[in-house]
Write a protein that holds these residues in place. Structure first.
Motif, PDB file in Angstrom:
ATOM      1  N   ILE A 102      44.855  46.595  24.362  1.00  0.00           N
ATOM      2  CA  ILE A 102      45.791  46.271  25.303  1.00  0.00           C
ATOM      3  C   ILE A 102      45.923  44.951  25.707  1.00  0.00           C
ATOM      4  CG2 ILE A 102      46.353  46.609  27.919  1.00  0.00           C
ATOM      5  CD1 ILE A 102      44.585  49.368  27.548  1.00  0.00           C
ATOM      6  N   CYS A 103      47.238  44.249  25.520  1.00  0.00           N
ATOM      7  CA  CYS A 103      47.466  42.846  25.507  1.00  0.00           C
ATOM      8  C   CYS A 103      48.253  42.551  26.691  1.00  0.00           C
ATOM      9  CB  CYS A 103      47.916  42.363  24.475  1.00  0.00           C
ATOM     10  SG  CYS A 103      48.089  40.652  24.297  1.00  0.00           S
ATOM     11  N   ILE A 104      48.052  42.128  27.766  1.00  0.00           N
ATOM     12  CA  ILE A 104      48.748  41.735  28.975  1.00  0.00           C
ATOM     13  C   ILE A 104      49.560  40.406  28.859  1.00  0.00           C
ATOM     14  CG2 ILE A 104      49.007  41.205  31.201  1.00  0.00           C
ATOM     15  CD1 ILE A 104      46.347  42.823  31.681  1.00  0.00           C
ATOM     16  N   ASP A 105      50.760  40.345  28.943  1.00  0.00           N
ATOM     17  CA  ASP A 105      51.654  39.385  28.546  1.00  0.00           C
ATOM     18  C   ASP A 105      51.425  38.386  29.754  1.00  0.00           C
ATOM     19  OD1 ASP A 105      53.315  37.158  27.973  1.00  0.00           O
ATOM     20  OD2 ASP A 105      54.871  38.394  27.359  1.00  0.00           O
ATOM     21  N   LEU A 106      50.904  37.129  29.610  1.00  0.00           N
ATOM     22  CA  LEU A 106      50.654  36.214  30.700  1.00  0.00           C
ATOM     23  C   LEU A 106      51.974  35.252  31.055  1.00  0.00           C
ATOM     24  CD1 LEU A 106      47.211  34.869  29.721  1.00  0.00           C
ATOM     25  CD2 LEU A 106      47.757  36.710  31.034  1.00  0.00           C
ATOM     26  N   THR A 107      53.044  35.073  30.163  1.00  0.00           N
ATOM     27  CA  THR A 107      53.851  34.122  30.319  1.00  0.00           C
ATOM     28  C   THR A 107      54.929  34.684  31.605  1.00  0.00           C
ATOM     29  OG1 THR A 107      54.053  34.457  28.238  1.00  0.00           O
ATOM     30  CG2 THR A 107      55.644  32.987  28.952  1.00  0.00           C
ATOM     31  N   VAL A 115      50.366  46.733  35.960  1.00  0.00           N
ATOM     32  CA  VAL A 115      50.321  48.186  36.319  1.00  0.00           C
ATOM     33  C   VAL A 115      50.438  48.887  35.110  1.00  0.00           C
ATOM     34  CG1 VAL A 115      50.914  50.040  37.877  1.00  0.00           C
ATOM     35  CG2 VAL A 115      50.538  47.980  38.788  1.00  0.00           C
ATOM     36  N   GLU A 116      51.680  48.548  34.369  1.00  0.00           N
ATOM     37  CA  GLU A 116      52.232  49.276  33.405  1.00  0.00           C
ATOM     38  C   GLU A 116      51.501  49.207  32.322  1.00  0.00           C
ATOM     39  OE1 GLU A 116      56.360  48.373  32.261  1.00  0.00           O
ATOM     40  OE2 GLU A 116      56.932  49.344  34.119  1.00  0.00           O
ATOM     41  N   LYS A 117      51.244  47.905  31.885  1.00  0.00           N
ATOM     42  CA  LYS A 117      50.061  47.796  30.758  1.00  0.00           C
ATOM     43  C   LYS A 117      48.930  48.332  30.785  1.00  0.00           C
ATOM     44  CE  LYS A 117      52.072  45.351  27.374  1.00  0.00           C
ATOM     45  NZ  LYS A 117      52.658  44.139  27.496  1.00  0.00           N
TER      46      LYS A 117
END
Lengths: 373, 325
Positions: A102-107, A115-117
């Motif tokens: 699971i990779c949360i996009d930080l940009t 919440v979605e990720k």
């Protein structure tokens, strides 16, 4: 489901809060050590930057301890961090670890995005609880960073050397065993209280040095050879311009506020680079160096991992910054090397220069005063 | 009458270990240049023995300074009053021999550095970062590959009529470039001259980038003995290069000066263990500490099975143990 996550300095404290408050089962890899680096560099492309190797090593540690899901933060932008996630997924797969990534996009980070990720992790958990956990985690980030700042204040001033280090060491041991938001905050407060009661030399005028550079190596003591602590024990007050709290302020809180504000280091950096992005924290590095030059620091230490493109670009501006603001800057390039002698020689010599510079600039000022009288 | 005192400076470098004795007037009485050859402790003890055999009873050592990458190690063995980094030591030494020096070029075995001074104060310096191309060990290696004694290496360069361009960025590239040029029939003199120029080019591009090189320029370190490199520097900078008489032992000389300064300023007595200390049997031992996940590599220095010092641990568990004793 059991998840694991990589380290980045003190980041594990808020992540612990986040996961424990939601009630997600997790394993934390041990703080970066020789084996982490060994695992990481065995499976990494040879010329990748140091953070990639350490992070991959963390994942492998976590997976060996039973994790089946990896939580990671990646991003877009002109830096290799953008493909860390994808590349690490493939590498883990090729060495036989079939895990969920699971990779949360930080940009473009928003509450909705997070919440979605993390939905696969939070099934069956109430939304209220998740939002509360995110809030608690963010509050923890600010508290921990405050503790770190306090430590860097007391370390260079303490009368009995080593007390600050011992307090911080104890804090890390205790916080790793603490469970839940309340217990963790209690540990932070406890460490703060201890630091505040330390006997410090109030008359001391330590040299003030700022750390600028790449986010990960500036925060992770095992990657930067614990330079912050070493400088502190040499009697130098260190201000790390990079911190998770600052990052969250810029990228999360300010982004989600209805009123748009400008990124201060970016604005300051425009003096030398009139562009939106050179990747990573490159523009912040330039901007922070300018800001430190303006605000009376004695020197700047620039840290980046070997082959880090944004920082190499940022470094090009330093000659001019040094000349214009009269602030010495030293760049330390970090890689897998653990032989500290070479780095310490440079740091020591740099501090010598700053000391002599301060000594010699003082009499000049006195003379001026004398002339006025 | 005040008794005459002497000062000992020790520079434990990667390639050479140098010992210097100076008198009260900063004159160099004795200098030793020994190859470290991977055994810093043995070489240091050996050097101490040579000095004690030569002067032994005649001199009183009032202060000791150590420098170089093995400065900590040396300090434990001899009992140093000052443990200083090479940059400061080199700057102090050059200033003493060449008053008013503005630029110091230094090329040693493993590292090269540039030191910029203004009004007698170091204002800026740079050291080679991630690569040892363009340092003494690389020249050493090339000399032995060509079967030319390193002392004569520079002389070959001066005999060249035209230089061959060699890539100086990286030792690996440079070596393969040299081999290719040699196989196409260039003569050795031109290749060596090309190498000297490549090394200087690399040095100036990497270290001196954006720095004002102002005269007087001093060139020191082991490589300063190489007349080929000196000539290449003079060509590239178009400035006169001063080579101090004791260019190879400047670090040790600086350490002796710093030790003298500290002792006379604080009016203290030296920590020096005496030349006898060199006769005991030193051993270094290292192990991996399993106390926590950090797995630090701890180093222990033993003198006849008695622990002198330990370091290498991050938490201080081992190093504090010895300071307590």
């Amino acid at each position: 489901m059991k998840i694991t996550f990589p380290h980045a300095g003190n980041m594990y404290v808020p992540i612990k809060v986040l996961l424990e408050t939601i009630g997600i089962c997790y394993v934390m890899p041990p703080l970066c050590n020789k084996r982490t680096l060994e695992y990481g560099s065995t499976h990494s492309p040879e010329f990748i930057c140091l953070p990639f190797k350490i992070i991959l090593g963390d994942f492998i540690h976590g997976i060996q301890n039973g994790a089946d899901t990896v939580l990671f933060c990646g991003g877009l932008g002109q830096c290799r961090l953008g493909y860390y996630g994808d590349l690490q997924t493939e590498i883990l797969k090729s060495v036989g670890h079939n895990v969920k990534f699971i990779c949360i996009d930080l940009t473009f980070m928003t509450v909705k995005e997070i919440v979605e990720k993390i939905k696969p992790l939070t099934e069956g958990k109430s939304l209220g609880k998740i939002i509360k956990a995110i809030a608690c985690a963010i509050w923890t980030v600010f508290r921990v960073d405050k503790l770190y700042r306090l430590a860097s204040y007391t370390r260079c001033r303490e009368v009995v050397k080593g007390y600050t280090d011992n307090t911080m060491k104890e804090f890390h041991t205790r916080v790793q065993n603490a469970k839940g938001y309340k217990a963790i905050i209690k540990e932070i407060n406890r460490a703060m209280r201890t630091l505040k009661t330390l006997k410090i030399d109030k008359k001391a005028k330590p040299l003030k040095v700022a750390i600028v550079g790449e986010f990960y190596v500036a925060l992770e003591p095992s990657a930067n050879l614990d330079v912050e602590k070493k400088l502190g024990n040499m009697g130098v007050e260190v201000h790390n311009t990079l911190s998770v709290s600052h990052w969250i302020m810029e990228h999360f809180i300010k982004r989600n506020l209805p009123v748009k504000s400008k990124n201060t280091p970016h604005e300051a950096g425009k003096e030398y680079m009139r562009t939106d992005d050179i990747g990573g924290h490159g523009l912040e590095t330039v901007g922070n160096a300018v800001l430190c030059g303006r605000s009376g620091y004695d020197g700047i230490i620039h840290l980046y991992p070997f082959t880090c493109m944004p920082e190499i670009i940022a470094q090009c501006t330093f000659n001019e910054i040094q000349n214009k603001y009269g602030i010495p800057i030293i760049t330390l390039i970090l890689d897998e090397m653990s032989g500290e002698a070479g780095y310490m020689t440079r740091v020591e010599a740099f501090i010598d220069i700053l000391e002599r510079k301060r000594e010699t600039s003082k009499p000049v000022m006195d003379k001026k005063c004398g002339m006025n009288v | 009458m005040k008794e005459k005192g002497y000062f000992l400076g020790i520079d434990v470098g990667s390639v050479s270990t140098n010992l210097v004795i100076t008198d009260e007037d900063d004159n160099m009485i004795e200098r030793l240049y020994l190859k470290t050859s991977g055994h810093p402790i043995n070489v240091l003890c050996n050097g101490m023995r040579i000095i004690s055999e030569k002067f032994g009873k005649d001199i009183i050592v009032k202060a000791v300074g150590t420098t170089g990458s093995g400065r900590q190690l040396a300090s434990v063995i001899v009992g140093a009053d000052v443990v200083k980094n090479e940059i400061t030591a080199h700057a102090v030494a050059a200033q003493s021999l060449v008053p008013g020096v503005n630029t110091i070029l230094e090329i040693g075995g493993q590292d090269s550095k540039i030191i910029i001074l203004k009004n007698g104060v170091v204002t800026d310096f740079a050291m080679n970062t991630v690569c040892a191309a363009g340092t003494g060990s690389f020249l050493d290696r090339q000399a032995s590959r060509l079967e030319i004694p390193i002392e004569e290496f520079g002389g070959y360069a001066l005999r060249s009529s035209s230089s061959v361009r060699i890539a100086g960025r990286c030792a690996v590239f440079a070596e393969s470039d040299m081999i290719h040029k040699q196989q196409t029939g260039h003569n050795v003199e031109d290749i060596i001259n090309g190498l000297c120029e490549a090394l200087v080019r690399n040095y100036l591009n990497n270290l001196a980038k954006g720095k004002d090189i102002e005269e007087p320029v001093v060139f020191q370190g082991g490589v300063a003995a190489n007349i080929g490199i000196v000539a290449a520097f003079e060509r590239a900078l178009d400035k006169k290069i001063i080579i101090p008489k004791h260019h190879a032992v400047m670090g040790a000389y600086g350490a002796a000066l710093l030790a003298k300064e500290k002792i006379s300023r604080n009016n203290t007595i030296t920590n020096f263990y005496g030349f006898e200390a060199a006769k005991s049997n030193y051993k270094a031992k290292s192990w991996e500490c399993h106390g926590c996940p950090n797995l630090c590599e701890v180093i222990e220095i033993l003198s006849d099975s008695q622990t002198l010092a330990r370091w290498g641990d991050r938490c201080g568990k081992w190093s504090q143990l010895t300071t307590a004793v």
